[in-house]
Design a protein around this motif. Structure first.
Motif, PDB file in Angstrom:
ATOM      1  N   CYS A 102      -7.116   3.632   3.009  1.00 24.55           N
ATOM      2  CA  CYS A 102      -5.776   4.487   2.903  1.00 24.55           C
ATOM      3  C   CYS A 102      -6.279   5.372   1.631  1.00 24.55           C
ATOM      4  O   CYS A 102      -5.738   6.315   1.633  1.00 24.55           O
ATOM      5  CB  CYS A 102      -4.574   3.706   2.754  1.00 24.55           C
ATOM      6  N   CYS A 138       0.731  -1.070  -0.003  1.00 24.87           N
ATOM      7  CA  CYS A 138       0.175  -0.021   0.037  1.00 24.87           C
ATOM      8  C   CYS A 138       0.948   1.134  -0.055  1.00 24.87           C
ATOM      9  O   CYS A 138       1.851   1.197   0.854  1.00 24.87           O
ATOM     10  CB  CYS A 138      -0.930  -0.261   0.981  1.00 24.87           C
ATOM     11  N   ASP A 194       0.281   4.049   1.159  1.00 21.99           N
ATOM     12  CA  ASP A 194       0.195   4.940   2.362  1.00 21.99           C
ATOM     13  C   ASP A 194       1.367   4.806   3.060  1.00 21.99           C
ATOM     14  O   ASP A 194       1.925   3.857   3.428  1.00 21.99           O
ATOM     15  CB  ASP A 194      -0.906   4.650   3.202  1.00 21.99           C
ATOM     16  N   CYS A 251      -4.119  -0.215  -0.192  1.00 21.40           N
ATOM     17  CA  CYS A 251      -5.033  -1.546   0.423  1.00 21.40           C
ATOM     18  C   CYS A 251      -6.384  -1.553   0.088  1.00 21.40           C
ATOM     19  O   CYS A 251      -7.104  -2.422  -0.340  1.00 21.40           O
ATOM     20  CB  CYS A 251      -4.722  -1.704   1.705  1.00 21.40           C
ATOM     21  N   CYS A 276       0.786   2.662   6.424  1.00 26.01           N
ATOM     22  CA  CYS A 276       0.296   1.254   6.025  1.00 26.01           C
ATOM     23  C   CYS A 276       1.181   0.310   5.451  1.00 26.01           C
ATOM     24  O   CYS A 276       1.689   0.595   4.453  1.00 26.01           O
ATOM     25  CB  CYS A 276      -0.989   1.419   5.130  1.00 26.01           C
TER      26      CYS A 276
HETATM   27 ZN   LIG Z   1      -3.080   0.942   3.260  1.00 22.37          ZN
END
Ligand SMILES: [Zn+2]
Length: 185
Positions: free
Chosen positions: A173, A147, A149, A168, A152
């Motif tokens: 996110c 992901c 982010d 994700c 994350c």
């Molecule tokens: Zn994420």
């Protein structure tokens, strides 16, 4: 540290049991949210993952974490430059060699149903390990993504048609990123 309840919700966003299982640790390297805190959590994960009810004890919990970290390490090796480690390969093979639970039909007054007897956690972990083997050696291996982010660390298989999935999930996110963009403009 108090962790908000929703952070402990198991994410099932990756498209693969093996990656969903790896995702039972959230925000790796920063908050390190452990979602498998008790043996009951492991049994709950199995059920929520659609792998049926299972019976888990503390030894299973420890084993589950060992398998999880081996899978994570192997997935990372496919994403980065670090070579895969023999110890992780051995762990996944060890778990995959355990017999899985056979599904069975029940029959009541001429109607069939699926018998849902609880399986030992080792059988569930075997399914996860075997999925990991299929994942790491199959066509999905090239589609594993991290992901975008920054905090994350959830992994997923990008099965989108354009292969440009960045988050994700949009709910987690993607939406946060959108908010950040809106605020900065
Ligand atoms: Zn994420």
């Amino acid at each position: 540290m108090r962790v908000a309840v929703d952070l402990l919700t198991f994410p099932f966003i990756s498209g693969r049991h093996a990656l969903d299982f790896v995702g039972t640790v959230g925000k790796r390297g920063s908050a390190d949210i452990e979602r498998l805190q008790t043996a009951d959590d492991l049994a709950r994960w199995s059920e929520e993952a659609g792998l049926g009810r299972s019976i888990a004890d503390d030894a299973d919990l420890e084993a589950a974490r060992r398998l999880r970290e081996a899978l994570y390490s192997l997935v990372l090796s496919t994403l980065g430059d670090d070579p895969a480690r023999p110890v992780d390969v051995a762990v996944v093979n060890e778990f995959a060699s355990v017999e899985t639970a056979a599904p069975s039909l029940g029959l009541r007054s001429g109607t069939i149903y699926r018998k849902d007897s609880a399986a030992p956690a080792s059988a569930v972990l075997a399914v996860v390990a075997r999925d990991g083997i299929d994942l790491l050696t199959g066509p999905d291996a090239a589609l594993i993504r991290d992901c975008e982010d920054p905090t994350c660390t959830l992994l997923f298989v990008d099965t989108s048609r354009s292969h440009r999935r960045r988050w994700c999930s949009m709910n987690r996110c993607g939406a946060r990123a959108k908010m950040r963009t809106l605020r900065s403009t």
